[in-house]
Motif scaffolding. Structure first.
Motif, short mmCIF file in Angstrom:
data_model
loop_
_atom_site.label_atom_id
_atom_site.label_comp_id
_atom_site.label_asym_id
_atom_site.label_seq_id
_atom_site.Cartn_x
_atom_site.Cartn_y
_atom_site.Cartn_z
N GLY A 42 25.93 51.08 66.23
CA GLY A 42 25.46 50.75 64.87
C GLY A 42 26.34 51.42 63.84
N SER A 43 26.14 51.02 62.60
CA SER A 43 26.95 51.64 61.54
C SER A 43 26.44 53.05 61.28
CB SER A 43 26.90 50.77 60.29
OG SER A 43 25.58 50.50 59.98
N GLY A 44 27.28 53.84 60.64
CA GLY A 44 26.94 55.23 60.34
C GLY A 44 25.74 55.34 59.43
N VAL A 45 25.10 56.50 59.42
CA VAL A 45 23.87 56.66 58.65
C VAL A 45 24.02 57.67 57.51
CG1 VAL A 45 22.38 55.95 60.54
CG2 VAL A 45 23.01 58.36 60.30
N LEU A 46 25.27 57.95 57.16
CA LEU A 46 25.52 58.90 56.08
C LEU A 46 24.86 58.41 54.79
CD1 LEU A 46 27.25 61.50 56.04
CD2 LEU A 46 29.04 60.15 54.91
N HIS A 47 24.19 59.28 54.07
CA HIS A 47 23.48 58.96 52.82
C HIS A 47 22.34 57.97 53.03
CE1 HIS A 47 26.79 61.07 51.13
NE2 HIS A 47 27.67 60.09 51.34
N ASP A 48 21.84 57.84 54.24
CA ASP A 48 20.74 56.92 54.52
C ASP A 48 19.66 57.70 55.28
OD1 ASP A 48 18.99 54.95 55.28
OD2 ASP A 48 20.37 53.94 56.64
N PRO A 49 18.70 58.31 54.53
CA PRO A 49 17.70 59.18 55.17
C PRO A 49 16.90 58.47 56.26
CG PRO A 49 17.56 59.29 52.76
CD PRO A 49 18.53 58.22 53.07
N GLU A 50 16.55 57.21 56.00
CA GLU A 50 15.77 56.46 56.99
C GLU A 50 16.60 56.24 58.26
OE1 GLU A 50 13.68 53.07 55.34
OE2 GLU A 50 13.63 52.17 57.34
N GLY A 51 17.87 55.87 58.05
CA GLY A 51 18.76 55.65 59.18
C GLY A 51 18.96 56.93 59.97
N GLU A 52 19.08 58.04 59.26
CA GLU A 52 19.26 59.34 59.93
C GLU A 52 18.05 59.66 60.80
OE1 GLU A 52 20.08 62.56 57.22
OE2 GLU A 52 21.84 61.54 56.41
N ALA A 53 16.87 59.39 60.26
CA ALA A 53 15.64 59.67 61.01
C ALA A 53 15.56 58.81 62.26
CB ALA A 53 14.42 59.41 60.11
N ALA A 74 23.44 46.95 66.30
CA ALA A 74 22.52 46.87 65.16
C ALA A 74 22.55 48.20 64.42
CB ALA A 74 21.10 46.59 65.64
N ARG A 75 22.32 48.14 63.12
CA ARG A 75 22.25 49.40 62.37
C ARG A 75 21.02 50.17 62.83
NH1 ARG A 75 20.55 45.61 58.64
NH2 ARG A 75 18.41 45.92 57.97
N PHE A 76 21.04 51.49 62.61
CA PHE A 76 19.91 52.31 63.05
C PHE A 76 18.79 52.16 62.02
CE2 PHE A 76 23.54 53.97 65.29
CZ PHE A 76 23.04 53.98 66.58
N ASP A 77 17.83 51.36 62.40
CA ASP A 77 16.77 50.90 61.51
C ASP A 77 15.55 50.68 62.41
OD1 ASP A 77 15.05 48.97 60.32
OD2 ASP A 77 16.66 48.20 59.06
N ARG A 78 14.40 51.08 61.94
CA ARG A 78 13.20 51.00 62.80
C ARG A 78 12.95 49.57 63.28
NH1 ARG A 78 10.90 55.62 62.99
NH2 ARG A 78 11.59 56.33 60.95
N TYR A 79 13.25 48.59 62.41
CA TYR A 79 13.00 47.21 62.78
C TYR A 79 13.91 46.72 63.92
CZ TYR A 79 10.04 46.60 58.68
OH TYR A 79 9.03 46.69 57.75
#
Lengths: 222, 399
Positions: free
Chosen positions: B252-263, B222-227
């Protein structure tokens, strides 16, 4: 080997689910909406449930019982709805009346109306069925057996479940052909006695094959 | 014999390929147009890439067009898509005008003439204003069950002009005065993500990521996402780890340019600490073979998201013969047959309990995995999707 000039032509079917936009959150709403939805919806949630249960058998044999049992967790009502056999009803209207009556009777003895958890509504839908001639044919019991083994399992649904409503009699298409064309009443009786509502379509296919194989083995010995 | 279809004979249920050929005879020569925003990326594009050539080979005049847009248009349509999925979004008059203008330019550039036109998702949906005939269907792949109302009100005016709409689950639909149908997404068993892999291919991937081969492996893709609740999965793993020497892979997929994903990724890494048995993998979008190998190398797949779309990743794992422990969000519980192909759970403790149960009963794991594969074969393969589309073509465009 029995042989007939009357060819059995296997017809399969494809179903599309149309969402009716009516949803029940509790058993009272389920009963109320059941009364007003089109009969195609009663068909979808009872008979054609088996077209969607091709391999794995669910706990309960129709959508209403499944929802009440799994989402509302009212096992008494789920069991009462499960024991109802759609084959006992000659029309969808009488089936609907019985379903309603069971829920209504059950609710009359309840202090509160059991409801499903959040986000677990019952969504009423209806069937849009397309008949598809498969091109598979049989003129002998051996050919019939081989065809049953290879044909898309929706043909088993069409000739057993759908035939019940279409013909409005206990005979299904298979037993009618075996009786009328192959003149094998004993085998036809066995096939007619099959209750398709107690298993998956693949299990039904398997039962039909077993019956054919047993009869053919007996014929070979004789 | 239709070669494009024949390649599925080995994987589809018995009789399916012949059935599809017969079904296609009922819609010979019909013009069936698909329009989407992208040709690559996402499950919908993956399936269309295979379905359209197969339909062509079957004698249907199938076409697939992709709209062109500007960066502004992409931004507006992303806002509309997010709004339809419940996020609070504002669409100004100026933004809406950009949406209409770009749509009008696409309408001029594209040949919209067909018997049946499927418009996928919100990006090309306003093309309905330029319809030239035939039946038009809006195919919504999103969960629009609880949209942000102002966005839905704006968008609904276009949907009302369609002849029908298709959703992936009844709960994803909105109240509409047009017919609404339900078609599940599907997976293609012949793609790089789902094809059979040799043991050597699987081991090569596991070695590359430093994953132990002899140790039971729990997997969440899963992508790195709180849900997606990777933190919950780590907690479940930790409780199970007290009883079983297992490992956890969170891919999960990379989180580059995704601040929420990075967090979220940072929180997950912190929760994992120095545990050498937790592997956190950031994979590029094209890492299909890696995902395939991880799913095949796993013992149990966990997909207990707090919020989910249809979650076709569940079917991908089941196709590889793995029991899946999943939650009730989105389409996860639609794909799992509870206690037959896996378990539907309601808490982190539920995940732990089922992990422990399965790891203690390997024969149950094997049996459930086999059932899972058969369940997907009959319900979630591209061949069923093809049957649904051909049936729609016949029902909506009779001779």
């Amino acid at each position: 080997m029995s042989y007939t000039e009357t060819t059995f032509r296997f017809i399969g079917c494809s179903e599309i689910q149309e969402i009716l936009g009516k949803q029940a959150e509790d058993e009272r709403q389920l009963a109320e909406l059941l009364e007003e939805v089109p009969l195609d919806s009663v068909y979808f949630h009872t008979h054609s449930y088996f077209l969607r249960t091709r391999f794995i058998e669910r706990t309960y044999p129709n959508d209403f019982a499944q929802w009440v049992g799994e989402q509302v967790r009212d096992h008494v009502l789920a069991e009462r709805l499960s024991v109802l056999d759609p084959f006992d009803f000659q029309s969808l209207e009488t089936l609907r009346e019985e379903l309603f009556s069971i829920i209504d009777d059950h609710l009359s003895g309840m202090a509160t109306v059991p409801r499903a958890g959040l986000g677990s509504s019952f969504y009423f839908s209806r069937s849009r069925i397309l008949e598809v001639p498969t091109g598979v044919e049989a003129r002998t019991l051996r050919e019939f057996r081989d065809a049953i083994s290879e044909v898309d399992v929706s043909a088993v649904y069409f000739h057993v479940f759908e035939a019940h409503l279409r013909l409005r009699r206990e005979e299904n298409d298979f037993s009618a052909w075996i009786r009328g064309s192959l003149k094998l009443p004993e085998l036809a009786d066995r096939m007619r006695a099959l209750n398709p509502y107690l298993g998956s379509l693949e299990r039904l296919r398997s039962s039909l094959l077993t019956m054919c194989d047993e009869y053919l083995a007996k014929s070979d010995q004789a | 014999m239709i070669r494009e279809l024949e390649q599925y004979r080995e994987v589809a249920p018995k009789g399916t390929i012949d059935f599809l050929q017969r079904l296609s005879e009922q819609v010979q020569g019909k013009r069936f147009l698909q329009i989407s925003a992208v040709r690559y990326g996402g499950g919908m594009a993956e399936i269309l890439r295979r379905l359209v050539p197969v339909m062509k080979a079957m004698g249907i005049e199938a076409r697939w067009e992709v709209i062109a847009g500007t960066q502004e248009f992409t931004d507006v349509t992303r806002r509309i898509a997010d709004g339809l999925q419940g996020r609070t979004e504002t669409i100004t008059d100026e933004m809406y005008q950009i949406y209409l203008d770009v749509t009008a330019r696409n309408a001029k550039a594209l040949d919209l003439d067909a018997d049946l036109v499927f418009i996928h998702d919100p990006q090309p949906a306003a093309l309905i204003e330029h319809r030239k005939g035939g039946k038009w269907v809006w195919r919504c792949h999103l969960d629009a069950g609880q949209p942000h109302r102002p966005v839905w009100s704006l968008f609904r005016r276009h949907v009302l002009k369609y002849d029908a709409a298709i959703f992936s689950l009844p709960g994803f639909a909105q109240r509409l005065p047009i017919p609404k149908f339900m078609i599940y997404p599907s997976i293609d068993p012949l793609t790089e993500k789902n094809r059979e892999l040799s043991r050597a291919e699987i081991w090569e991937v596991l070695d590359r990521f430093g994953i132990a081969k002899g140790k039971p492996m729990l997997l969440q893709v899963a992508r790195f996402d709180r849900y997606k609740d990777q933190l919950g999965t780590i907690r479940a793993y930790r409780m199970a780890k007290k009883h079983h020497n297992c490992q956890l892979v969170l891919a999960g997929s990379g989180v580059l340019h995704d601040p929420e994903g990075e967090a979220v990724l940072a929180e997950v890494q912190q929760a994992a600490g120095n545990d050498p048995d937790i592997h956190i993998l950031q994979l590029p979008p094209e890492a299909d073979r890696e995902i395939n190998a991880l799913q095949r190398g796993a013992s149990i797949v966990v997909q207990k998201a707090l919020k989910e779309g249809f979650g076709v990743v569940v079917s991908e794992a089941m196709w590889k013969g793995k029991p899946v422990i999943g939650g009730t969000a989105g389409g996860v519980s639609t794909q799992i047959v509870n206690e037959a192909t896996g378990f539907i759970v309601h808490s982190v403790e539920g995940v732990t309990f089922r992990i422990r149960y399965l790891l203690s009963n390997p024969s149950v794991m094997t049996r459930m995995g086999a059932m899972a594969k058969e369940h997907v074969r009959r319900n979630f393969l591209i061949t069923r999707h093809l049957s649904d589309y051909l049936t729609m073509l016949k029902l909506l465009c009779p001779d």
